[in-house]
Design a protein around this motif. Sequence first.
Motif, PDB file in Angstrom:
ATOM      1  N   LYS A 106       0.827  -1.202   0.000  1.00 13.78           N
ATOM      2  CA  LYS A 106       0.000   0.000   0.000  1.00 13.78           C
ATOM      3  C   LYS A 106       0.864   1.256   0.000  1.00 13.78           C
ATOM      4  O   LYS A 106       0.541   2.248  -0.668  1.00 13.78           O
ATOM      5  N   MET A 107       1.966   1.213   0.730  1.00 12.92           N
ATOM      6  CA  MET A 107       2.864   2.366   0.754  1.00 12.92           C
ATOM      7  C   MET A 107       3.480   2.597  -0.622  1.00 12.92           C
ATOM      8  O   MET A 107       3.619   3.736  -1.067  1.00 12.92           O
ATOM      9  N   VAL A 108       3.837   1.512  -1.303  1.00  8.59           N
ATOM     10  CA  VAL A 108       4.391   1.639  -2.652  1.00  8.59           C
ATOM     11  C   VAL A 108       3.368   2.269  -3.598  1.00  8.59           C
ATOM     12  O   VAL A 108       3.682   3.173  -4.381  1.00  8.59           O
ATOM     13  N   ILE A 109       2.105   1.807  -3.516  1.00  8.46           N
ATOM     14  CA  ILE A 109       1.045   2.348  -4.369  1.00  8.46           C
ATOM     15  C   ILE A 109       0.813   3.827  -4.073  1.00  8.46           C
ATOM     16  O   ILE A 109       0.669   4.649  -4.984  1.00  8.46           O
ATOM     17  N   ASP A 110       0.791   4.190  -2.780  1.00  8.35           N
ATOM     18  CA  ASP A 110       0.599   5.596  -2.410  1.00  8.35           C
ATOM     19  C   ASP A 110       1.718   6.464  -2.963  1.00  8.35           C
ATOM     20  O   ASP A 110       1.478   7.578  -3.447  1.00  8.35           O
ATOM     21  N   ASN A 111       2.950   5.963  -2.894  1.00 10.37           N
ATOM     22  CA  ASN A 111       4.075   6.720  -3.440  1.00 10.37           C
ATOM     23  C   ASN A 111       3.953   6.891  -4.949  1.00 10.37           C
ATOM     24  O   ASN A 111       4.256   7.961  -5.485  1.00 10.37           O
ATOM     25  N   GLN A 112       3.484   5.841  -5.632  1.00 10.07           N
ATOM     26  CA  GLN A 112       3.287   5.942  -7.067  1.00 10.07           C
ATOM     27  C   GLN A 112       2.196   6.945  -7.408  1.00 10.07           C
ATOM     28  O   GLN A 112       2.320   7.710  -8.368  1.00 10.07           O
ATOM     29  N   HIS A 113       1.121   6.953  -6.620  1.00  2.62           N
ATOM     30  CA  HIS A 113       0.046   7.916  -6.844  1.00  2.62           C
ATOM     31  C   HIS A 113       0.551   9.347  -6.686  1.00  2.62           C
ATOM     32  O   HIS A 113       0.201  10.223  -7.493  1.00  2.62           O
ATOM     33  N   ASP A 164      -3.834  -0.780 -19.128  1.00  2.94           N
ATOM     34  CA  ASP A 164      -4.002  -1.472 -17.848  1.00  2.94           C
ATOM     35  C   ASP A 164      -3.484  -0.541 -16.763  1.00  2.94           C
ATOM     36  O   ASP A 164      -2.313  -0.590 -16.384  1.00  2.94           O
ATOM     37  N   ARG A 165      -4.355   0.317 -16.294  1.00  3.46           N
ATOM     38  CA  ARG A 165      -3.943   1.402 -15.404  1.00  3.46           C
ATOM     39  C   ARG A 165      -4.804   1.442 -14.142  1.00  3.46           C
ATOM     40  O   ARG A 165      -5.914   0.938 -14.105  1.00  3.46           O
ATOM     41  N   ALA A 166      -4.258   2.118 -13.133  1.00  8.52           N
ATOM     42  CA  ALA A 166      -4.952   2.267 -11.858  1.00  8.52           C
ATOM     43  C   ALA A 166      -5.933   3.438 -11.915  1.00  8.52           C
ATOM     44  O   ALA A 166      -5.944   4.231 -12.863  1.00  8.52           O
ATOM     45  N   TRP A 167      -6.751   3.536 -10.880  1.00 11.18           N
ATOM     46  CA  TRP A 167      -7.788   4.564 -10.807  1.00 11.18           C
ATOM     47  C   TRP A 167      -7.206   5.964 -10.955  1.00 11.18           C
ATOM     48  O   TRP A 167      -7.733   6.793 -11.703  1.00 11.18           O
ATOM     49  N   PHE A 200     -17.543   4.250 -13.379  1.00  6.40           N
ATOM     50  CA  PHE A 200     -16.243   3.863 -13.916  1.00  6.40           C
ATOM     51  C   PHE A 200     -15.546   2.952 -12.917  1.00  6.40           C
ATOM     52  O   PHE A 200     -15.616   3.160 -11.704  1.00  6.40           O
ATOM     53  N   SER A 201     -14.876   1.927 -13.424  1.00  2.00           N
ATOM     54  CA  SER A 201     -14.174   0.973 -12.557  1.00  2.00           C
ATOM     55  C   SER A 201     -12.789   0.688 -13.097  1.00  2.00           C
ATOM     56  O   SER A 201     -12.560   0.719 -14.317  1.00  2.00           O
ATOM     57  N   THR A 202     -11.875   0.412 -12.185  1.00  2.11           N
ATOM     58  CA  THR A 202     -10.544  -0.069 -12.522  1.00  2.11           C
ATOM     59  C   THR A 202     -10.247  -1.270 -11.632  1.00  2.11           C
ATOM     60  O   THR A 202     -10.992  -1.549 -10.685  1.00  2.11           O
ATOM     61  N   TYR A 203      -9.141  -1.961 -11.920  1.00  3.64           N
ATOM     62  CA  TYR A 203      -8.843  -3.168 -11.145  1.00  3.64           C
ATOM     63  C   TYR A 203      -8.621  -2.866  -9.673  1.00  3.64           C
ATOM     64  O   TYR A 203      -8.834  -3.740  -8.817  1.00  3.64           O
ATOM     65  N   ASP A 204      -8.208  -1.623  -9.352  1.00  2.00           N
ATOM     66  CA  ASP A 204      -7.972  -1.290  -7.950  1.00  2.00           C
ATOM     67  C   ASP A 204      -9.118  -0.509  -7.321  1.00  2.00           C
ATOM     68  O   ASP A 204      -9.047  -0.123  -6.157  1.00  2.00           O
ATOM     69  N   GLN A 205     -10.179  -0.265  -8.090  1.00  6.83           N
ATOM     70  CA  GLN A 205     -11.371   0.365  -7.538  1.00  6.83           C
ATOM     71  C   GLN A 205     -12.588  -0.129  -8.316  1.00  6.83           C
ATOM     72  O   GLN A 205     -12.972   0.436  -9.339  1.00  6.83           O
ATOM     73  N   LEU A 206     -13.194  -1.193  -7.804  1.00 11.97           N
ATOM     74  CA  LEU A 206     -14.354  -1.800  -8.437  1.00 11.97           C
ATOM     75  C   LEU A 206     -15.625  -1.111  -7.953  1.00 11.97           C
ATOM     76  O   LEU A 206     -15.938  -1.147  -6.765  1.00 11.97           O
ATOM     77  N   ILE A 217     -13.569  -7.173 -14.555  1.00  9.85           N
ATOM     78  CA  ILE A 217     -12.726  -6.015 -14.276  1.00  9.85           C
ATOM     79  C   ILE A 217     -11.382  -6.458 -13.720  1.00  9.85           C
ATOM     80  O   ILE A 217     -10.332  -5.956 -14.120  1.00  9.85           O
ATOM     81  N   ARG A 218     -11.411  -7.414 -12.785  1.00 10.21           N
ATOM     82  CA  ARG A 218     -10.154  -7.885 -12.193  1.00 10.21           C
ATOM     83  C   ARG A 218      -9.253  -8.527 -13.237  1.00 10.21           C
ATOM     84  O   ARG A 218      -8.034  -8.385 -13.197  1.00 10.21           O
TER      85      ARG A 218
END
Length: 337
Positions: free
Chosen positions: A38-45, A127-130, A233-239, A250-251
Amino acid sequence: MGMLRTSLAFLHLATSLAVPVPCEEKIVRLEAEIQGLKMVIDNQHRYIQDLHNSQAQRLELIPNSHLGPENLYRDCSEVFADGNVASGLYVIHPDGSPTALSVYCDMNNGGGWTVFQRRRDGTESFDRAWVEYKHGFGDLFSPDGEFWLGNEPLHYLTSQGNYDLRIDMEDFEGNQRYAEYKNFKVDDEKDQFQLHLGEYTGNAGNALADVRGPRPAGQKWAGPGSGSTRVKFSTYDQLNDESDDNAKCIRHTKAGWWFSKCDAGNLNGHYYKGPYQAMTDDGVVWYTWHGWWYSIKSVVMMVRAADLEHPPPILAPLPGQLDPSKVAGGVIRPQGQ
């Protein structure tokens, strides 16, 4: 003595390996790994947000020839209505948008279209995140670059008034189709960029009709987002779809889209070259044209103000000037060519 120590050490190692790790310890370790991810994802965001802000600052470098009076164009429809008939990059500032936007204006098919999605050859992964779909990604500046303008800019654009959606598609055999929808609008993020669509016209088929499910006999389909059912709208990390079937799609797909009947009309899907085989129908699909197992070669999605009905007047060129009527696709051709 040395051999005894070695044997005891080996015995201790074997004993420790044989003892199973308690479930509680495994859970603690897995939770720690999840927090790390989660920390890695937050840093990427945060990094993506910094890139978005940096891009907004570089908009000042766009040539002044593509800027309107005081840079107050709200969309490509206003750019076109002001007499700009060449397709290309322009800077607009939709109502409510915190920054100006660099956009590609398509002046074909009546002109004034603001392009918000383009697929050409699969060079850009969708193939991207929200957060990436929120702010946009890809190569907007190349003539054939693939990109998604962003759900947030799309919300600001379509909240200014009544807009039409046009989708141009081409398959690998060179055949072309299009679909148009009235009353296109995208809500803001607190409503998960909910989709609104109206009446369909075109020759590609209405691949988004199934979003409403089977209709009673005699009842006309009013489009996704109409009535009580809304398409988010949905993405793999926010269904944002509660149905089990769409959640599974979606997954697996990993792309962001307004999913209906899985990938029935998913133009952000995985890029295949025509017919394909996969675990699910996750290609660039418009099923009413080529079915679920054919991936479209190229797609352009764009919006235009519904009240833009007539092209701007084109004045006759003076001797030695270029003829605006011979402008096509952003390339100005001298007279006689």
